[in-house]
Design an enzyme around this catalytic site. Structure first.
Site, mmCIF file in Angstrom:
data_model
loop_
_atom_site.group_PDB
_atom_site.id
_atom_site.type_symbol
_atom_site.label_atom_id
_atom_site.label_comp_id
_atom_site.label_asym_id
_atom_site.label_seq_id
_atom_site.Cartn_x
_atom_site.Cartn_y
_atom_site.Cartn_z
ATOM 1 C CB SER A 7 -0.912 0.008 1.231
ATOM 2 O OG SER A 7 -1.604 1.231 1.276
ATOM 3 C CG HIS A 32 -4.063 -1.147 -1.704
ATOM 4 N ND1 HIS A 32 -5.206 -1.795 -2.124
ATOM 5 C CD2 HIS A 32 -4.447 -0.354 -0.667
ATOM 6 C CE1 HIS A 32 -6.233 -1.424 -1.353
ATOM 7 N NE2 HIS A 32 -5.801 -0.547 -0.471
ATOM 8 C CG MET A 67 -11.359 4.103 1.771
ATOM 9 S SD MET A 67 -9.873 4.018 2.806
ATOM 10 C CE MET A 67 -8.627 3.994 1.531
ATOM 11 C CG MET A 136 -12.272 -1.999 4.734
ATOM 12 S SD MET A 136 -10.688 -1.688 3.913
ATOM 13 C CE MET A 136 -9.675 -1.043 5.243
ATOM 14 N N GLY A 141 -9.251 4.487 6.821
ATOM 15 C CA GLY A 141 -8.884 5.882 7.068
ATOM 16 C C GLY A 141 -7.432 6.080 7.448
ATOM 17 C CG PHE A 142 -6.206 6.811 10.273
ATOM 18 C CD1 PHE A 142 -5.582 8.056 10.184
ATOM 19 C CD2 PHE A 142 -7.557 6.751 10.597
ATOM 20 C CE1 PHE A 142 -6.302 9.223 10.426
ATOM 21 C CE2 PHE A 142 -8.284 7.920 10.834
ATOM 22 C CZ PHE A 142 -7.650 9.160 10.754
ATOM 23 N N GLY A 143 -3.374 4.058 8.020
ATOM 24 C CA GLY A 143 -2.492 2.902 8.004
ATOM 25 C C GLY A 143 -2.016 2.614 9.419
ATOM 26 C CG ASP A 174 -6.647 -2.400 2.831
ATOM 27 O OD1 ASP A 174 -5.532 -2.255 3.373
ATOM 28 O OD2 ASP A 174 -7.236 -1.484 2.214
ATOM 29 N N GLY A 176 -3.672 -3.926 8.752
ATOM 30 C CA GLY A 176 -3.037 -4.702 9.813
ATOM 31 C C GLY A 176 -2.503 -6.046 9.377
ATOM 32 N N GLY A 196 0.739 -2.267 4.102
ATOM 33 C CA GLY A 196 1.344 -0.940 4.091
ATOM 34 C C GLY A 196 2.569 -0.890 4.962
HETATM 35 C C1 DX5 Z 1 -6.602 1.935 5.410
HETATM 36 C C2 DX5 Z 1 -6.119 1.628 4.025
HETATM 37 C C3 DX5 Z 1 -5.073 0.595 3.951
HETATM 38 C C4 DX5 Z 1 -3.779 0.942 4.622
HETATM 39 C C5 DX5 Z 1 -3.231 -0.329 5.228
HETATM 40 O O1 DX5 Z 1 -7.740 2.704 5.347
HETATM 41 O O2 DX5 Z 1 -7.215 1.173 3.235
HETATM 42 O O3 DX5 Z 1 -4.822 0.192 2.609
HETATM 43 O O4 DX5 Z 1 -2.821 1.501 3.750
HETATM 44 O O5 DX5 Z 1 -2.131 -0.023 6.002
HETATM 45 P P1 DX5 Z 1 -1.486 -1.085 6.993
HETATM 46 O O6 DX5 Z 1 -1.114 -2.271 6.169
HETATM 47 O O7 DX5 Z 1 -0.316 -0.345 7.540
HETATM 48 O O8 DX5 Z 1 -2.527 -1.417 8.034
HETATM 49 ZN ZN ZN Z 2 -6.749 0.296 1.244
#
Ligand code: DX5
Ligand code: ZN
Length: 222
Positions: A7, A32, A67, A136, A141-143, A174, A176, A196
């Protein structure tokens, strides 16, 4: 072997070209690309101009995760900017069937994604129309968030529904994803793993991608 999709959200944005080259030279299958609008999700990421630039450097399949509210307004623009696949949230599409047909008619792979609280069974009447379902495993919203374990049950339920009907639909996970949970995700029935931070925050991203790619293949369903 699973499809691996690093990602870009976790990449170093000051060195996007190098990050794309790294993905090109790695065993990753897809890139991604997370687009956030600050309305559907409580964060803003990047959009069309960044995709256009990334497309010039990236030789892999670009898997765009939208998103955003009203994704139908932008599907054509994302195709023109270089998306190979477009995945839209069930929660943002009042006319999901129409949205999926639109994405396919533009020549892209069409995916639908559900949030952690959205039941798999709500996808029953769209399963035959999509190329991929993204589950999901964090709230979008966040990595860098922690994986939600209930996702395993959802993968198994979806795997069963897809296999019972003999459909070619891929299951993507997608949020964690780590080297520790990747084998379990694949065993439960996942086909595509997004990663990611596990990739880009590791000391050797190429090697991490190789290890993700090497996780044991999914056991055939009896
Ligand atoms: C979160 C994103 C993910 C994110 C995953 O909203 O859709 O694609 O980049 O990041 P990691 O792998 O660090 O959880
Ligand atoms: Zn994603």
């Amino acid at each position: 072997m699973p499809i691996i999709a690093p990602s870009l959200l976790a990449a170093n944005f000051l060195r996007l070209e190098d990050e794309c080259h790294l993905v090109n030279e790695s065993e990753a299958d897809w890139l991604h690309f997370d687009v956030m609008d600050g309305r559907f999700v409580p964060n803003i990421s990047f959009g069309l101009p960044v995709l256009k630039a990334v497309r010039k450097a990236c030789r892999k399949f670009i898997d765009v995760h939208l998103m955003i509210e009203e994704p139908e307004k932008f599907a054509e623009d994302f195709k023109k900017a270089g998306a190979d696949g477009l995945t839209v949230h069930y929660e943002t599409c009042r006319h999901l069937h129409r949205n999926i047909q639109q994405i396919k008619s533009l020549g892209m792979q069409a995916g639908v994604v559900i949030n952690p609280h959205t039941p798999v069974l709500l996808l029953n009447d769209i399963l035959e129309d999509v190329d991929m379902v993204l589950l999901m495993s964090v709230n979008p919203g966040f990595g860098g968030q922690a994986f939600i374990p209930h996702t395993y049950e959802k993968i198994r339920e979806l795997r069963r529904a897809i296999d019972e009907r003999g459909l070619p639909v891929k299951i993507q996970i997608d949020g964690g994803v780590t080297l520790e949970n990747a084998p379990h995700l694949v065993e439960a029935g996942a086909d595509v793993l997004v990663a990611g931070n596990t990739v880009f925050s590791s000391p050797d991203p190429m090697e991490t991608i190789r290890q993700l790619k090497a996780v044991a293949p999914r056991k055939a369903v009896a």
